[in-house]
Design a protein around this motif. Structure first.
Motif, PDB file in Angstrom:
ATOM      1  N   GLU A  89       0.827  -1.217   0.000  1.00 57.07           N
ATOM      2  CA  GLU A  89       0.000   0.000   0.000  1.00 57.07           C
ATOM      3  C   GLU A  89       0.859   1.264   0.000  1.00 57.07           C
ATOM      4  O   GLU A  89       0.479   2.283  -0.584  1.00 57.07           O
ATOM      5  CB  GLU A  89      -0.938  -0.022   1.202  1.00 57.07           C
ATOM      6  CG  GLU A  89      -2.034  -1.081   1.068  1.00 57.07           C
ATOM      7  CD  GLU A  89      -2.905  -1.189   2.299  1.00 57.07           C
ATOM      8  OE1 GLU A  89      -2.480  -0.709   3.374  1.00 57.07           O
ATOM      9  OE2 GLU A  89      -4.013  -1.758   2.190  1.00 57.07           O
ATOM     10  N   LYS A  90       2.016   1.195   0.621  1.00 62.03           N
ATOM     11  CA  LYS A  90       2.930   2.336   0.639  1.00 62.03           C
ATOM     12  C   LYS A  90       3.408   2.687  -0.761  1.00 62.03           C
ATOM     13  O   LYS A  90       3.453   3.867  -1.140  1.00 62.03           O
ATOM     14  CB  LYS A  90       4.145   2.022   1.538  1.00 62.03           C
ATOM     15  CG  LYS A  90       5.287   3.042   1.432  1.00 62.03           C
ATOM     16  CD  LYS A  90       6.500   2.582   2.222  1.00 62.03           C
ATOM     17  CE  LYS A  90       7.689   3.512   1.982  1.00 62.03           C
ATOM     18  NZ  LYS A  90       8.906   3.054   2.726  1.00 62.03           N
ATOM     19  N   TRP A  91       3.750   1.666  -1.562  1.00 61.94           N
ATOM     20  CA  TRP A  91       4.395   1.915  -2.849  1.00 61.94           C
ATOM     21  C   TRP A  91       3.450   1.925  -4.047  1.00 61.94           C
ATOM     22  O   TRP A  91       3.713   2.620  -5.027  1.00 61.94           O
ATOM     23  CB  TRP A  91       5.509   0.892  -3.085  1.00 61.94           C
ATOM     24  CG  TRP A  91       6.695   1.136  -2.204  1.00 61.94           C
ATOM     25  CD1 TRP A  91       7.044   0.461  -1.067  1.00 61.94           C
ATOM     26  CD2 TRP A  91       7.675   2.167  -2.356  1.00 61.94           C
ATOM     27  NE1 TRP A  91       8.175   0.992  -0.511  1.00 61.94           N
ATOM     28  CE2 TRP A  91       8.598   2.049  -1.291  1.00 61.94           C
ATOM     29  CE3 TRP A  91       7.875   3.179  -3.292  1.00 61.94           C
ATOM     30  CZ2 TRP A  91       9.681   2.900  -1.137  1.00 61.94           C
ATOM     31  CZ3 TRP A  91       8.963   4.025  -3.151  1.00 61.94           C
ATOM     32  CH2 TRP A  91       9.848   3.887  -2.080  1.00 61.94           C
ATOM     33  N   VAL A  92       2.362   1.159  -3.993  1.00 55.85           N
ATOM     34  CA  VAL A  92       1.478   1.093  -5.169  1.00 55.85           C
ATOM     35  C   VAL A  92       0.033   1.474  -4.864  1.00 55.85           C
ATOM     36  O   VAL A  92      -0.815   1.458  -5.750  1.00 55.85           O
ATOM     37  CB  VAL A  92       1.522  -0.300  -5.834  1.00 55.85           C
ATOM     38  CG1 VAL A  92       2.922  -0.647  -6.248  1.00 55.85           C
ATOM     39  CG2 VAL A  92       0.956  -1.376  -4.911  1.00 55.85           C
ATOM     40  N   GLY A  93      -0.253   1.809  -3.601  1.00 56.06           N
ATOM     41  CA  GLY A  93      -1.573   2.315  -3.268  1.00 56.06           C
ATOM     42  C   GLY A  93      -2.628   1.267  -3.013  1.00 56.06           C
ATOM     43  O   GLY A  93      -3.776   1.599  -2.698  1.00 56.06           O
ATOM     44  N   ARG A  94      -2.274  -0.002  -3.154  1.00 55.27           N
ATOM     45  CA  ARG A  94      -3.215  -1.083  -2.869  1.00 55.27           C
ATOM     46  C   ARG A  94      -2.445  -2.367  -2.575  1.00 55.27           C
ATOM     47  O   ARG A  94      -1.237  -2.440  -2.828  1.00 55.27           O
ATOM     48  CB  ARG A  94      -4.179  -1.302  -4.028  1.00 55.27           C
ATOM     49  CG  ARG A  94      -3.528  -1.661  -5.351  1.00 55.27           C
ATOM     50  CD  ARG A  94      -4.531  -1.570  -6.485  1.00 55.27           C
ATOM     51  NE  ARG A  94      -3.951  -1.842  -7.786  1.00 55.27           N
ATOM     52  CZ  ARG A  94      -3.984  -3.020  -8.388  1.00 55.27           C
ATOM     53  NH1 ARG A  94      -4.575  -4.038  -7.809  1.00 55.27           N
ATOM     54  NH2 ARG A  94      -3.433  -3.181  -9.587  1.00 55.27           N
ATOM     55  N   ASP A  95      -3.143  -3.347  -2.059  1.00 54.85           N
ATOM     56  CA  ASP A  95      -2.489  -4.607  -1.699  1.00 54.85           C
ATOM     57  C   ASP A  95      -2.417  -5.531  -2.917  1.00 54.85           C
ATOM     58  O   ASP A  95      -3.437  -6.004  -3.399  1.00 54.85           O
ATOM     59  CB  ASP A  95      -3.259  -5.289  -0.570  1.00 54.85           C
ATOM     60  CG  ASP A  95      -2.567  -6.548  -0.069  1.00 54.85           C
ATOM     61  OD1 ASP A  95      -1.388  -6.755  -0.429  1.00 54.85           O
ATOM     62  OD2 ASP A  95      -3.207  -7.321   0.668  1.00 54.85           O
ATOM     63  N   ILE A  96      -1.204  -5.773  -3.404  1.00 53.12           N
ATOM     64  CA  ILE A  96      -1.005  -6.670  -4.550  1.00 53.12           C
ATOM     65  C   ILE A  96      -0.281  -7.947  -4.132  1.00 53.12           C
ATOM     66  O   ILE A  96       0.082  -8.760  -4.979  1.00 53.12           O
ATOM     67  CB  ILE A  96      -0.214  -5.975  -5.677  1.00 53.12           C
ATOM     68  CG1 ILE A  96       1.169  -5.543  -5.177  1.00 53.12           C
ATOM     69  CG2 ILE A  96      -0.989  -4.798  -6.248  1.00 53.12           C
ATOM     70  CD1 ILE A  96       2.099  -5.075  -6.278  1.00 53.12           C
ATOM     71  N   SER A  97      -0.074  -8.119  -2.833  1.00 50.17           N
ATOM     72  CA  SER A  97       0.708  -9.260  -2.363  1.00 50.17           C
ATOM     73  C   SER A  97      -0.033 -10.571  -2.581  1.00 50.17           C
ATOM     74  O   SER A  97      -1.254 -10.651  -2.479  1.00 50.17           O
ATOM     75  CB  SER A  97       1.041  -9.102  -0.873  1.00 50.17           C
ATOM     76  OG  SER A  97      -0.129  -9.013  -0.093  1.00 50.17           O
ATOM     77  N   ALA A  98       0.718 -11.612  -2.903  1.00 47.81           N
ATOM     78  CA  ALA A  98       0.163 -12.951  -3.105  1.00 47.81           C
ATOM     79  C   ALA A  98       0.109 -13.686  -1.767  1.00 47.81           C
ATOM     80  O   ALA A  98       1.004 -13.537  -0.927  1.00 47.81           O
ATOM     81  CB  ALA A  98       1.019 -13.737  -4.085  1.00 47.81           C
ATOM     82  N   LYS A  99      -0.940 -14.487  -1.579  1.00 46.94           N
ATOM     83  CA  LYS A  99      -1.074 -15.249  -0.343  1.00 46.94           C
ATOM     84  C   LYS A  99       0.082 -16.240  -0.218  1.00 46.94           C
ATOM     85  O   LYS A  99       0.462 -16.893  -1.182  1.00 46.94           O
ATOM     86  CB  LYS A  99      -2.406 -15.995  -0.325  1.00 46.94           C
ATOM     87  CG  LYS A  99      -2.675 -16.721   0.990  1.00 46.94           C
ATOM     88  CD  LYS A  99      -4.047 -17.363   1.004  1.00 46.94           C
ATOM     89  CE  LYS A  99      -4.304 -18.057   2.339  1.00 46.94           C
ATOM     90  NZ  LYS A  99      -5.641 -18.686   2.391  1.00 46.94           N
ATOM     91  N   GLN A 100       0.621 -16.343   0.982  1.00 52.75           N
ATOM     92  CA  GLN A 100       1.768 -17.214   1.228  1.00 52.75           C
ATOM     93  C   GLN A 100       1.327 -18.501   1.924  1.00 52.75           C
ATOM     94  O   GLN A 100       0.350 -18.506   2.654  1.00 52.75           O
ATOM     95  CB  GLN A 100       2.811 -16.492   2.077  1.00 52.75           C
ATOM     96  CG  GLN A 100       3.298 -15.190   1.470  1.00 52.75           C
ATOM     97  CD  GLN A 100       4.017 -15.392   0.149  1.00 52.75           C
ATOM     98  OE1 GLN A 100       4.970 -16.166   0.074  1.00 52.75           O
ATOM     99  NE2 GLN A 100       3.569 -14.695  -0.886  1.00 52.75           N
TER     100      GLN A 100
END
Length: 280
Positions: free
Chosen positions: A269-280
């Protein structure tokens, strides 16, 4: 005689075991011994990794790698050789990890190990704002199109891209355009600089990841625009040199903890404005 041979066998077995264990944990052992994690990444791939006004390498990938170092209890260092050198593998201890927005391919998997997916990125077409002839990817035929060399975007423009995710069947996207003249660049910076010079002066279009293109469009002063929907979605994985399953397991452990406690979401969210992370 039998006892002597048996002793030799035991000692030999122990030595072999010790050598195997040392080899299996070579990278992780080096990190903990030297008290530093060496990250390798691209120097011109904002907002994931780039050199800021202070001359420091910063970005989404860099913050994640720094957090990995923190959780290992070691110092952090980042280096930025050319992308071709990074993807060639055989790092020979120069770097410990590539949290660097790398997509897995069969060719790269011969020299690197892909540990875990940590986000996905859609690919798009960008043009100069004065362009009126390219309204979608279908209009790229016969055009000069720039992209970073050695990337899936180059393979896509060459109609050779196969999306290869470890553990899944390879997928080949559609290529709804005629043959293009592909102009590979050492970095995306140079491609987008040429695109900004004017419509058709050096490039007619460029293909890259949406998140980096959006950042460049925002900072272009109205010179650039995005003209198409997603071409394909690129899965991005953490990569390491081959030969250290203990290090791979530790990376997975740390990434799961960062996903579970919300750290990956916060950095995203800091760098791209939304959560793009993949579930681990």
């Amino acid at each position: 005689m039998k006892l002597k041979n048996a002793t030799k066998l035991v000692v030999g077995g122990l030595l072999a075991s010790m050598i195997s264990t040392a080899h299996a944990g070579e990278t992780l052992d080096r990190i903990m011994k030297n008290k530093v994690l060496v990250e390798v990444t691209d120097q011109a791939y904002p907002p994931f990794s780039y050199i800021d006004d202070k001359g420091e390498v910063v970005g989404f990938d860099v913050d994640i790698a720094r957090e990995v170092a923190k959780r290992l209890g070691v110092e952090f260092k980042v280096e930025t050789p050319s992308w071709e050198i990074i993807t060639a593998g055989n790092w020979k201890g120069r770097w410990d990890v590539c949290i660097c927005s790398m997509s897995p391919t069969a060719e790269r998997a011969k020299v690197l190990t892909f540990v875990n997916e940590y986000y996905g990125a859609p690919a798009v077409v960008a043009v100069n704002s004065d362009n009126t002839t390219i309204k979608s990817v279908k209009d790229l035929g016969g055009k000069n199109v720039g992209t970073q060399g050695g990337t899936p975007y180059e393979k896509y423009l060459q109609k050779e891209l196969v999306i290869e995710v470890p553990g899944k069947e390879p997928v080949k996207p559609e290529f709804p355009f005629g043959d293009v003249t592909v102009k590979p660049y050492d970095t995306e910076d140079f491609a987008f600089q040429d695109l900004g010079l004017g419509d058709g002066k050096r490039l007619d279009a460029a293909v890259a990841g949406y998140l980096t293109v959006a950042e460049r469009v925002k900072k272009s002063g109205g010179k650039l625009k995005i003209v198409d929907d997603t071409l394909f979605t690129e899965p991005l994985w953490v990569a390491v040199d081959k030969g250290d399953p203990e290090w791979e397991a530790k990376i997975k452990e740390i990434f799961k903890a960062m996903y579970d406690d919300g750290t990956l979401k916060t950095i995203s969210e800091k760098w791209v404005g939304r959560d793009i992370s993949a579930k681990q």
